[in-house]
Design a protein around this motif. Sequence first.
Motif, PDB file in Angstrom:
ATOM      1  N   LEU A 182      30.879 -32.308 136.153  1.00 19.39           N
ATOM      2  CA  LEU A 182      30.828 -32.925 134.827  1.00 19.39           C
ATOM      3  C   LEU A 182      29.599 -33.812 134.689  1.00 19.39           C
ATOM      4  O   LEU A 182      28.867 -33.741 133.700  1.00 19.39           O
ATOM      5  N   LEU A 183      29.363 -34.670 135.681  1.00 16.62           N
ATOM      6  CA  LEU A 183      28.249 -35.614 135.582  1.00 16.62           C
ATOM      7  C   LEU A 183      26.897 -34.917 135.637  1.00 16.62           C
ATOM      8  O   LEU A 183      25.937 -35.385 135.018  1.00 16.62           O
ATOM      9  N   SER A 184      26.803 -33.812 136.370  1.00 18.34           N
ATOM     10  CA  SER A 184      25.518 -33.104 136.409  1.00 18.34           C
ATOM     11  C   SER A 184      25.149 -32.594 135.024  1.00 18.34           C
ATOM     12  O   SER A 184      23.973 -32.505 134.675  1.00 18.34           O
ATOM     13  N   THR A 185      26.157 -32.265 134.224  1.00 19.28           N
ATOM     14  CA  THR A 185      25.907 -31.840 132.850  1.00 19.28           C
ATOM     15  C   THR A 185      25.590 -33.025 131.951  1.00 19.28           C
ATOM     16  O   THR A 185      24.738 -32.942 131.060  1.00 19.28           O
ATOM     17  N   LEU A 186      26.276 -34.134 132.185  1.00 20.90           N
ATOM     18  CA  LEU A 186      26.171 -35.274 131.278  1.00 20.90           C
ATOM     19  C   LEU A 186      25.023 -36.221 131.578  1.00 20.90           C
ATOM     20  O   LEU A 186      24.661 -37.034 130.728  1.00 20.90           O
ATOM     21  N   THR A 187      24.458 -36.146 132.773  1.00 17.95           N
ATOM     22  CA  THR A 187      23.438 -37.119 133.161  1.00 17.95           C
ATOM     23  C   THR A 187      22.263 -37.137 132.187  1.00 17.95           C
ATOM     24  O   THR A 187      21.822 -38.201 131.744  1.00 17.95           O
ATOM     25  N   LEU A 188      21.761 -35.963 131.838  1.00 21.03           N
ATOM     26  CA  LEU A 188      20.629 -35.904 130.906  1.00 21.03           C
ATOM     27  C   LEU A 188      21.013 -36.462 129.541  1.00 21.03           C
ATOM     28  O   LEU A 188      20.222 -37.164 128.902  1.00 21.03           O
ATOM     29  N   PHE A 189      22.235 -36.166 129.108  1.00 22.45           N
ATOM     30  CA  PHE A 189      22.652 -36.665 127.797  1.00 22.45           C
ATOM     31  C   PHE A 189      22.814 -38.181 127.814  1.00 22.45           C
ATOM     32  O   PHE A 189      22.447 -38.865 126.850  1.00 22.45           O
ATOM     33  N   LEU A 190      23.353 -38.718 128.901  1.00 23.24           N
ATOM     34  CA  LEU A 190      23.496 -40.172 128.999  1.00 23.24           C
ATOM     35  C   LEU A 190      22.126 -40.842 128.971  1.00 23.24           C
ATOM     36  O   LEU A 190      21.957 -41.897 128.350  1.00 23.24           O
ATOM     37  N   ALA A 191      21.158 -40.238 129.658  1.00 27.34           N
ATOM     38  CA  ALA A 191      19.799 -40.793 129.626  1.00 27.34           C
ATOM     39  C   ALA A 191      19.240 -40.762 128.208  1.00 27.34           C
ATOM     40  O   ALA A 191      18.584 -41.720 127.764  1.00 27.34           O
ATOM     41  N   SER A 192      19.505 -39.681 127.481  1.00 27.93           N
ATOM     42  CA  SER A 192      19.045 -39.606 126.091  1.00 27.93           C
ATOM     43  C   SER A 192      19.732 -40.656 125.227  1.00 27.93           C
ATOM     44  O   SER A 192      19.118 -41.235 124.326  1.00 27.93           O
ATOM     45  N   MET A 193      21.014 -40.908 125.521  1.00 26.79           N
ATOM     46  CA  MET A 193      21.735 -41.938 124.769  1.00 26.79           C
ATOM     47  C   MET A 193      21.128 -43.319 125.016  1.00 26.79           C
ATOM     48  O   MET A 193      21.036 -44.144 124.096  1.00 26.79           O
ATOM     49  N   LEU A 194      20.689 -43.581 126.249  1.00 28.39           N
ATOM     50  CA  LEU A 194      20.041 -44.864 126.540  1.00 28.39           C
ATOM     51  C   LEU A 194      18.728 -44.988 125.773  1.00 28.39           C
ATOM     52  O   LEU A 194      18.404 -46.056 125.236  1.00 28.39           O
ATOM     53  N   ARG A 195      17.983 -43.886 125.722  1.00 29.60           N
ATOM     54  CA  ARG A 195      16.733 -43.904 124.953  1.00 29.60           C
ATOM     55  C   ARG A 195      17.025 -44.128 123.473  1.00 29.60           C
ATOM     56  O   ARG A 195      16.345 -44.923 122.804  1.00 29.60           O
ATOM     57  N   ASN A 196      18.041 -43.442 122.948  1.00 29.38           N
ATOM     58  CA  ASN A 196      18.411 -43.629 121.543  1.00 29.38           C
ATOM     59  C   ASN A 196      18.869 -45.057 121.268  1.00 29.38           C
ATOM     60  O   ASN A 196      18.581 -45.611 120.199  1.00 29.38           O
ATOM     61  N   ARG A 197      19.585 -45.632 122.233  1.00 29.28           N
ATOM     62  CA  ARG A 197      20.011 -47.027 122.069  1.00 29.28           C
ATOM     63  C   ARG A 197      18.817 -47.954 121.960  1.00 29.28           C
ATOM     64  O   ARG A 197      18.771 -48.839 121.091  1.00 29.28           O
ATOM     65  N   ASP A 198      17.817 -47.742 122.824  1.00 26.51           N
ATOM     66  CA  ASP A 198      16.616 -48.592 122.774  1.00 26.51           C
ATOM     67  C   ASP A 198      15.881 -48.412 121.452  1.00 26.51           C
ATOM     68  O   ASP A 198      15.385 -49.382 120.874  1.00 26.51           O
ATOM     69  N   THR A 199      15.802 -47.155 120.992  1.00 28.78           N
ATOM     70  CA  THR A 199      15.159 -46.898 119.701  1.00 28.78           C
ATOM     71  C   THR A 199      15.939 -47.568 118.578  1.00 28.78           C
ATOM     72  O   THR A 199      15.355 -48.165 117.664  1.00 28.78           O
ATOM     73  N   PHE A 200      17.254 -47.470 118.654  1.00 28.08           N
ATOM     74  CA  PHE A 200      18.124 -48.086 117.647  1.00 28.08           C
ATOM     75  C   PHE A 200      17.922 -49.597 117.611  1.00 28.08           C
ATOM     76  O   PHE A 200      17.794 -50.197 116.537  1.00 28.08           O
ATOM     77  N   ARG A 201      17.866 -50.197 118.802  1.00 29.84           N
ATOM     78  CA  ARG A 201      17.664 -51.647 118.861  1.00 29.84           C
ATOM     79  C   ARG A 201      16.305 -52.032 118.309  1.00 29.84           C
ATOM     80  O   ARG A 201      16.167 -53.050 117.619  1.00 29.84           O
ATOM     81  N   SER A 202      15.297 -51.221 118.629  1.00 27.16           N
ATOM     82  CA  SER A 202      13.958 -51.504 118.127  1.00 27.16           C
ATOM     83  C   SER A 202      13.923 -51.436 116.609  1.00 27.16           C
ATOM     84  O   SER A 202      13.332 -52.302 115.942  1.00 27.16           O
ATOM     85  N   LEU A 203      14.570 -50.416 116.056  1.00 31.24           N
ATOM     86  CA  LEU A 203      14.621 -50.297 114.599  1.00 31.24           C
ATOM     87  C   LEU A 203      15.411 -51.439 113.975  1.00 31.24           C
ATOM     88  O   LEU A 203      15.068 -51.933 112.895  1.00 31.24           O
ATOM     89  N   GLU A 204      16.475 -51.849 114.662  1.00 29.84           N
ATOM     90  CA  GLU A 204      17.260 -52.978 114.160  1.00 29.84           C
ATOM     91  C   GLU A 204      16.405 -54.243 114.127  1.00 29.84           C
ATOM     92  O   GLU A 204      16.457 -55.009 113.164  1.00 29.84           O
ATOM     93  N   ARG A 205      15.628 -54.446 115.207  1.00 29.32           N
ATOM     94  CA  ARG A 205      14.758 -55.627 115.237  1.00 29.32           C
ATOM     95  C   ARG A 205      13.731 -55.559 114.116  1.00 29.32           C
ATOM     96  O   ARG A 205      13.452 -56.559 113.445  1.00 29.32           O
TER      97      ARG A 205
END
Length: 452
Positions: A281-304
């Motif tokens: 399961l995690l081998s499939t999800l690892t890339l997606f979780l990393a993308s979610m972290l990137r999206n979170r940073d982008t989201f925070r940047s846009l919020e700022r």
Amino acid sequence: EQQYGQAIYIGDRLVFDKEKFDKLDEEVSVMDPDTYELVYVNDYMQRAYGLSDSSSWVGEKCYKILADRETPCDNCLNDRLRRDCFYTATRRNRKTGQYLFMRTTLIPWQGKNYRFSMAFDLSRYIFRDREEIDVVFREVMANDVIAIGMREADPHTGLQKMLEKIGHSLQAERVLIFEEQPDQTVSATYEWYQEDLQPMAPTVQHIPMDSLRPLYAAFDAKQMAIIEDAQAFVRAHPGFTPHLSGVRRLVSGHLTQSGKSLGFTEVVNPSALAFKSASLLLSTLTLFLASMLRNRDTFRSLERLSTTDQLTGAGNRRGFTEYIRAVPDGIFLAFIFGDLNGLKRINDTQGHEAGDHLLQQAVRHMKALSGDNAVFRMGGDEFMVIARNASEQQAQQLVRELLARYRSSGISMALGVVVCQTPIANIDEVLSQADREMYTDKERIYTSWRHS
């Protein structure tokens, strides 16, 4: 033909020779439903029940041979059987423990109705494609987790809910995300844990990355580290100190984005049954979780960006509104409203670049005030400082301190202050009151200028 007549050979009936069933790789039996006596058992079934020869079963009761009972089975189907349909049931082989899927009906045999049964081992069909089933399981579970993350507008919330789904699915004690920090450390930024446990994330902050080299080295080509025995892993890597206590089994995924290492996930003590599935399961999800972290940073940047004035770095009016909404009830807030004097004259005589510099200086002095303060640009030359937990006396002291800073820098600022307690029923009324106080001070400044 002499015994049954022509009827058995015409119409939609089928006739099979007994030899067709002798070598069939499934259980086949025939018994008398009136006496429960076995009259036929094929070779496969004889081997499955350890029947050495026909003498060990011919004429014996089916419930004795097949179920090791002295009386008929409680769920016997004999009184419900018909010639025109099959009945379906499950049975357990008492010798092998196998669960059997059985179909049974009535057939003509030696001049009367006999019970005919065929059964096959369910496990042979369920587990023969186990690898394919694991892939399907991984994909279904991964899709469920991804769907949960994508449903959330805020990636931060999505990440937290994804960890919860992973934890429940793999029956783990806790699931964490560790993120690498600029100071060459790693900190736990997300955690899900079972209700009967205590959080560990606050205790695993700023772990030196050098101390985690054995874990990073354990990541394979799929960016997974599967540690079945955590204590053995510690013994095999002298100097490695586990950062979490109580770890027996661990599945970790290396979080990367465009070749850059972001950190890692940890599934702590998944159930033994789910351990292999955890890695899939995690081998499939690892890339997606990393993308979610990137999206979170982008989201925070846009919020700022959406709540920040780009020229001065102070909050804007939207930031001011969100700040007020987030303050809990029962907090005293001092609103210090300031209006910069002479900005138009500076713009007209020295240029807008000089005016911009003046605005930036004004904000720097506001941010330099001591205490837990927030600074907002409310308009062209209007600013607001919000001081938490400030009394009237403390608010007036902040005003005097701010005026002293402006005088020393040659900046003229009119200030007004209002103190009130949350919740604030009408923020516009508070702003109007602060504005009136500010204009009183501005009038005093202009009067002083005229007299001088």
